[in-house]
Design a protein around this motif. Structure first.
Motif, mmCIF file in Angstrom:
data_model
loop_
_atom_site.group_PDB
_atom_site.id
_atom_site.type_symbol
_atom_site.label_atom_id
_atom_site.label_comp_id
_atom_site.label_asym_id
_atom_site.label_seq_id
_atom_site.Cartn_x
_atom_site.Cartn_y
_atom_site.Cartn_z
ATOM 1 N N LEU B 190 0.835 -1.210 0.000
ATOM 2 C CA LEU B 190 0.000 0.000 0.000
ATOM 3 C C LEU B 190 0.867 1.256 0.000
ATOM 4 C CD1 LEU B 190 -2.760 -1.183 2.481
ATOM 5 C CD2 LEU B 190 -2.991 -0.766 0.028
ATOM 6 N N PRO B 191 0.364 2.368 -0.552
ATOM 7 C CA PRO B 191 -1.014 2.542 -0.999
ATOM 8 C C PRO B 191 -1.338 1.935 -2.363
ATOM 9 C CG PRO B 191 0.195 4.587 -1.286
ATOM 10 C CD PRO B 191 1.113 3.650 -0.567
ATOM 11 N N VAL B 192 -0.379 1.859 -3.289
ATOM 12 C CA VAL B 192 -0.661 1.334 -4.629
ATOM 13 C C VAL B 192 0.463 0.379 -5.008
ATOM 14 C CG1 VAL B 192 -1.098 1.931 -7.052
ATOM 15 C CG2 VAL B 192 -1.728 3.557 -5.245
ATOM 16 N N GLY B 193 0.116 -0.890 -5.200
ATOM 17 C CA GLY B 193 1.115 -1.926 -5.450
ATOM 18 C C GLY B 193 2.094 -1.593 -6.557
ATOM 19 N N SER B 194 1.593 -0.978 -7.633
ATOM 20 C CA SER B 194 2.444 -0.763 -8.816
ATOM 21 C C SER B 194 3.261 0.530 -8.747
ATOM 22 C CB SER B 194 1.565 -0.734 -10.073
ATOM 23 O OG SER B 194 0.637 0.329 -9.982
ATOM 24 N N LEU B 195 3.095 1.323 -7.688
ATOM 25 C CA LEU B 195 3.859 2.577 -7.573
ATOM 26 C C LEU B 195 5.031 2.400 -6.612
ATOM 27 C CD1 LEU B 195 1.073 5.328 -7.471
ATOM 28 C CD2 LEU B 195 2.460 4.590 -9.415
ATOM 29 N N PRO B 196 6.078 3.224 -6.753
ATOM 30 C CA PRO B 196 7.305 2.983 -5.982
ATOM 31 C C PRO B 196 7.213 3.318 -4.485
ATOM 32 C CG PRO B 196 7.545 4.947 -7.361
ATOM 33 C CD PRO B 196 6.261 4.298 -7.763
ATOM 34 N N VAL B 197 6.454 4.371 -4.117
ATOM 35 C CA VAL B 197 6.464 4.803 -2.716
ATOM 36 C C VAL B 197 5.437 3.999 -1.909
ATOM 37 C CG1 VAL B 197 6.141 6.757 -1.149
ATOM 38 C CG2 VAL B 197 7.202 7.117 -3.386
ATOM 39 N N LYS B 198 5.853 3.491 -0.745
ATOM 40 C CA LYS B 198 4.963 2.721 0.123
ATOM 41 C C LYS B 198 4.819 3.425 1.459
ATOM 42 C CE LYS B 198 5.101 -0.405 -3.103
ATOM 43 N NZ LYS B 198 3.992 -0.528 -4.054
ATOM 44 N N HIS B 199 3.655 3.303 2.070
ATOM 45 C CA HIS B 199 3.438 3.897 3.382
ATOM 46 C C HIS B 199 2.883 2.849 4.350
ATOM 47 C CE1 HIS B 199 4.187 7.900 1.853
ATOM 48 N NE2 HIS B 199 3.214 7.800 0.958
ATOM 49 N N GLN B 200 3.200 3.038 5.616
ATOM 50 C CA GLN B 200 2.628 2.180 6.661
ATOM 51 C C GLN B 200 1.117 2.367 6.708
ATOM 52 O OE1 GLN B 200 4.353 2.854 10.570
ATOM 53 N NE2 GLN B 200 2.458 2.231 11.601
ATOM 54 N N ILE B 201 0.361 1.254 6.710
ATOM 55 C CA ILE B 201 -1.099 1.336 6.861
ATOM 56 C C ILE B 201 -1.538 1.014 8.294
ATOM 57 C CG2 ILE B 201 -1.389 -1.023 5.917
ATOM 58 C CD1 ILE B 201 -3.946 1.919 5.804
ATOM 59 N N ALA B 202 -0.771 0.178 9.012
ATOM 60 C CA ALA B 202 -1.148 -0.146 10.396
ATOM 61 C C ALA B 202 -1.167 1.130 11.231
ATOM 62 C CB ALA B 202 -0.165 -1.142 10.996
ATOM 63 N N PHE B 203 -2.264 1.358 11.969
ATOM 64 C CA PHE B 203 -2.384 2.520 12.860
ATOM 65 C C PHE B 203 -2.102 3.829 12.127
ATOM 66 C CE2 PHE B 203 -0.820 -1.185 15.364
ATOM 67 C CZ PHE B 203 -2.018 -1.480 15.993
ATOM 68 N N ASN B 204 -2.642 3.941 10.917
ATOM 69 C CA ASN B 204 -2.429 5.130 10.094
ATOM 70 C C ASN B 204 -3.661 5.365 9.219
ATOM 71 O OD1 ASN B 204 -0.853 7.295 9.303
ATOM 72 N ND2 ASN B 204 0.536 6.102 8.002
ATOM 73 N N ALA B 205 -3.690 6.481 8.517
ATOM 74 C CA ALA B 205 -4.750 6.782 7.545
ATOM 75 C C ALA B 205 -4.046 7.323 6.303
ATOM 76 C CB ALA B 205 -5.717 7.824 8.107
#
Lengths: 346, 346
Positions: B190-205
């Protein structure tokens, strides 16, 4: 500085989640303290707290506790503020109240320093710190209000459990562990500690923060509506709020739709926001950069992003506003006010 | 019934999260199946799946897979739909497509049975299933649209990770465990599998679902805006959306502000909603009852609550709409359409 006058400061609710952050901010900011008094309920009295390398014993807060106190920071619940603030004022203290007790009192200024610091001078012994979800929104919207005028705000919140206190954090983390272990989580605090019905917060979204009012809105929603008008000093401002608790520990996020009174340029809005004190613009869709609760946690600023012109109303703008609800939403805003008082006094 | 004709049915993407729910719905509804074909990518081909007590082997989906197929349900991604649906149509199948591939194609009906089931008869071989967050919103708003007219919708979503697939669920649960253990969670989907940047989703929005468009909105937000107008068959409808991923497994929640074209009575709105097929009114503030993602999970209905008149605009209404994004938001809506096709054919 050697010429800086020092103040006798009391922190009421020193053992709570916000009290802890207030002490941290006072230490970090090197607040000019002559004598520090840490106060709490009878239950927490006797607790030892370290401040700037010294150990302080927390005392039970009583009417006579405020003798000689010049600045008192209250965050021990509305009932404690109502019972003790009149005594603190009688003893000559300026009280900065972080509860709902005096916010809508017409005699009491409701202050967000970036918005209406001038109101501090009108205090009659009490200055109210607004609700956490209100503070970050008005701080972000004030530059737009001043430049373009605002006619309407529609906000939906994504609020962290720390806003409901340390026990709500514990509950959310405990429930998360129970779900991960394949068990049914037992709710016992949220959504509202004093109400009978409890709901699971782990892996859920609860559209209730504080008690329901007769109009179908919750008290948290009404706080956002009423406080925004009071802080902006504009009763004509139309505000709609839906307040939702989500499983985040620190940091409230807000989806905000705002109608401006004049035409605007999005690039100008962005530079206005990034030039405003206390605000940080995080808005780079190409690199997937926008404010996130996990990144705002532990910081004093209000983070703004997802700035985009509405597609159906060219005078409207959509924003994503994030800030640490215990810091700018509570402790830091209160200490900012205290600093202002300290600087104003001879 | 003995006179019910039976159909050769293909499920494309049978091993995915939505495919699994489609099979469950077909079994529960006792769908009139003559022959069932389970199709997938080459990678998942060979998987055995039980359906109504029989074991089926999943085959690789190819252009010739659709010979003899009468109804084909697609949920294997937009690229698979674009590549294979023309072949399925050529073989005479009616395709119900759960991807974004044909939704805005003017030749393709975009159908939510409670809203526009009549559009099914206009299909040219393809019927598109709308985006999950759109389906539950239009299903809840349709009775209000018909009775009062709607001029504007402003929605902020609280979307479950299951909308991003089974791997996003795994990631969110894994990250939650890592945070609970005091470790830094590693984001990789997440947020988007095919894009390079990833963000923590646990305990986040995370205020990003799908890719950003040039106008600053995400594709998910644009889907909600465009699909709502198409399904309601009303290009004048003004829609604003902010789509946010939160740490919930199943069930999208939506905070919806809606401006009606006529005066209304809130009690009448509530009875209208509770009398509408597919909707469940959960709205009892006194007893702290409102829709919750955890309670909507596993159910086919759309749940509506927090119904209240806006305080600044007397023609506006605020609502909280919750539904299981894999069921009404995907599998159940698709199977409803398939049932309608089965009933219409001789």
């Amino acid at each position: 500085m050697s010429t800086q006058p020092l103040f006798n400061v009391a922190v009421v609710g020193a053992t709570g989640a916000v009290g802890e952050q207030i002490l941290k901010q006072l230490a970090e900011r090197n607040f000019p303290i002559a004598k520090l008094k840490l106060l709490s309920s009878a239950r927490s009295a006797g607790t030892k707290i370290a401040f700037r390398g010294e150990s302080y014993t927390v005392e039970e807060a009583k009417p006579e506790s405020f003798e000689g106190v010049q600045i008192a920071l209250f965050s021990a619940g509305g009932d404690v503020s109502k019972a003790l603030i009149p005594h603190a004022v009688r003893h000559g203290a300026v009280c900065i109240d972080n509860t709902n007790a005096y916010r809508m009192d017409p005699e009491t200024p409701l202050v967000v320093p970036e918005v209406n610091i001038d109101m501090v001078s009108e205090h009659k012994g009490i200055i109210a710190n607004p609700n956490c979800s209100t503070i970050q929104m008005v701080a972000a919207l004030k530059p737009l209000y001043d430049r373009y005028g605002i006619s309407r705000i529609i906000v939906s919140t994504y609020q962290a459990v720390s806003g409901a206190g340390a026990r709500a954090i514990d509950e959310m983390l405990r429930q998360s562990g129970e779900v991960l272990a394949g068990n049914d989580p037992k709710p016992d605090i949220l959504p509202v500690g004093s109400l009978p019905v409890k709901h699971q917060i782990a892996f859920n979204a609860i559209p209730q923060i504080d008690k329901f009012q007769d109009n179908g809105f919750t008290l948290e929603e009404m706080k956002m509506i009423r406080e925004t008008k009071k802080i902006m000093n504009d009763e004509s401002l139309e505000v709609t709020a839906t307040c939702v608790r989500i499983p985040v520990v620190y940091g409230h996020s807000e989806s905000v739709y705002v109608e401006l009174k004049q035409d605007f340029d999005v690039a100008e809005i962005k530079s206005l926001l990034s030039d405003s004190p206390g605000l940080v613009l995080v808005d780079d869709p190409e690199n997937q950069r926008y404010p996130l609760a996990t990144e705002a946690a532990g910081k004093n600023e209000v983070f703004v992003g997802r700035v985009r012109r509405d597609l159906s109303n060219p005078r409207a703008l959509n924003l994503w506003i994030v800030s640490d609800n215990l810091l700018k939403g509570a402790a830091w805003n209160a200490v900012q006010i205290a600093e202002h008082i300290a600087q104003r006094q001879p």
